[in-house]
Design an enzyme around this catalytic site. Sequence first.
Site, PDB file in Angstrom:
ATOM      1  N   GLY A   1      -3.191   2.710  -1.252  1.00  8.83           N
ATOM      2  CA  GLY A   1      -4.567   2.666  -1.712  1.00  8.83           C
ATOM      3  C   GLY A   1      -5.471   3.684  -1.047  1.00  8.83           C
ATOM      4  N   THR A   2      -5.274   3.892   0.243  1.00  8.22           N
ATOM      5  CA  THR A   2      -6.128   4.837   0.970  1.00  8.22           C
ATOM      6  C   THR A   2      -5.968   6.253   0.428  1.00  8.22           C
ATOM      7  OG1 THR A   2      -6.152   3.520   2.988  1.00  8.22           O
ATOM      8  CG2 THR A   2      -6.596   5.866   3.227  1.00  8.22           C
TER       9      THR A   2
ATOM     10  N   HIS B   1       1.466  -3.108  -1.900  1.00  8.50           N
ATOM     11  CA  HIS B   1       1.641  -4.190  -0.920  1.00  8.50           C
ATOM     12  C   HIS B   1       0.627  -5.320  -1.063  1.00  8.50           C
ATOM     13  CE1 HIS B   1      -1.575  -3.279   2.175  1.00  8.50           C
ATOM     14  NE2 HIS B   1      -1.626  -2.193   1.422  1.00  8.50           N
TER      15      HIS B   1
ATOM     16  N   ASN C   1     -12.695  -6.768  -1.011  1.00 11.10           N
ATOM     17  CA  ASN C   1     -11.553  -7.255  -0.241  1.00 11.10           C
ATOM     18  C   ASN C   1     -11.933  -8.258   0.844  1.00 11.10           C
ATOM     19  OD1 ASN C   1     -12.677  -4.607   0.723  1.00 11.10           O
ATOM     20  ND2 ASN C   1     -11.499  -5.144   2.531  1.00 11.10           N
TER      21      ASN C   1
ATOM     22  N   CYS D   1      -8.102  -3.012   7.982  1.00 13.40           N
ATOM     23  CA  CYS D   1      -8.209  -1.744   8.688  1.00 13.40           C
ATOM     24  C   CYS D   1      -9.171  -1.826   9.868  1.00 13.40           C
ATOM     25  CB  CYS D   1      -8.660  -0.646   7.723  1.00 13.40           C
ATOM     26  SG  CYS D   1      -7.490  -0.363   6.384  1.00 13.40           S
TER      27      CYS D   1
ATOM     28  N   THR E   1       8.256  14.611  -2.003  1.00 12.61           N
ATOM     29  CA  THR E   1       9.408  13.931  -2.583  1.00 12.61           C
ATOM     30  C   THR E   1       9.091  12.463  -2.832  1.00 12.61           C
ATOM     31  OG1 THR E   1      10.919  15.424  -1.418  1.00 12.61           O
ATOM     32  CG2 THR E   1      11.840  13.346  -2.220  1.00 12.61           C
TER      33      THR E   1
ATOM     34  N   GLN F   1      -7.624  -4.518  -4.636  1.00 13.64           N
ATOM     35  CA  GLN F   1      -7.639  -5.970  -4.487  1.00 13.64           C
ATOM     36  C   GLN F   1      -7.598  -6.700  -5.830  1.00 13.64           C
ATOM     37  OE1 GLN F   1      -7.946  -6.604  -0.863  1.00 13.64           O
ATOM     38  NE2 GLN F   1      -6.662  -8.200  -1.699  1.00 13.64           N
TER      39      GLN F   1
END
Length: 381
Positions: free
Chosen positions: A71-72, A201, A151, A327, A237, A179
């Site tokens: 997400g970041t 995740h 979130n 975070c 990759t 979220q």
Amino acid sequence: MKPIYLDHAASTPVHPEVAKVMYHMLMEQYGNASSVHAFGRAAKKVVNGARDTIAGFLGCAPDEWIFTSGGTESDNLALFGAAAASAHKGRHIITTAIEHHAVLHTCAELEKQGYSVTYLPADATGRVSVSDVETALREDTVLISVMYANNEVGTVQPVEDIGRLARERGILVHVDAVQALGALPIALRDLPVDYMSFAAHKINGPQGIGGLYVRRGAPLASRQHGGLQERGRRAGTESLAGTAGFAKAVELAAGGVAERRAKALELRNTLLAELNLRIGGDRYVLNGNPEHFLPGIINVSFPEVRTDVLLMNLDMEGIAAASGSACTSGSLELSHVLQAMQLPEEVLYSAVRFSTGLGNTNEEMRLVAQKVETILNRLRK
């Protein structure tokens, strides 16, 4: 007592079916998707298959999907990429004071690069006003970034209304939906947005893999160089296990939104009803919007006790909760979201986020309320 995990808004356990798919990839597929031989072609088929699956469930074209590391990165790529590609039209960006730091810190960096950023406030329930967005618009506004659902308190934002307003003015819109994925129905082709960020995740997929929707025709300057992967928009990759696992997680989550929401609402109601029974409604404050919310995020303040003290005591009882964004929760900083909501000091300093998900039960919710009661009574004495 078996540990109780109530921090699903931070990260979720990998679904067994996702793990099975990933294990197969790790053991059977090891080619590079950019290679032209049979192993490379097999790897490319995995990546393209995952892209097709995700695009199908989220309602976009496969070429509108970019795999990222999470997400970041998706937020960073959208904001930096859209701003750089649109700088010739203007250098003003609108966002909100309650965004995830992946957006706020990116906007701060853009300000250092000469962009002007307007940070809109939220009301006491964590909801942003469409009229505030309209008032903030300028001739040089090129991008609006607003999260789909918060979130920390779970408040859902009026994304469609903001998107329609922006589209009338020819302004690009980015939405952080990290979220919201799996908790709200998302049909990208029907939403007036240009970019949308996701992470695996949060929906029982693997960590380290995410995605960015980029509407066909929306400008985007690449930030990562060194290869032509993702149609030249994001070099590197591809992770075969990650992309395949993400696709399976999306299939499970997006295909069962109604069931997931119903289960989350049941768990939420059980916890709140048990808190009412055990400590009384006057000893806690439920933070967030009463109408527009994600049921799986339950942000509660217990004015009798500081956040860090309650979290420590819960942890000693085997209950994992949080103080806000994952975070920043490691440092237990005062939530910038709750501050932006201008909540009373006793509410600000006593907020705890319980977030439910796969594996949680009503019995666990009752046990959590019981432990909260025990902790509060012990600390009162």
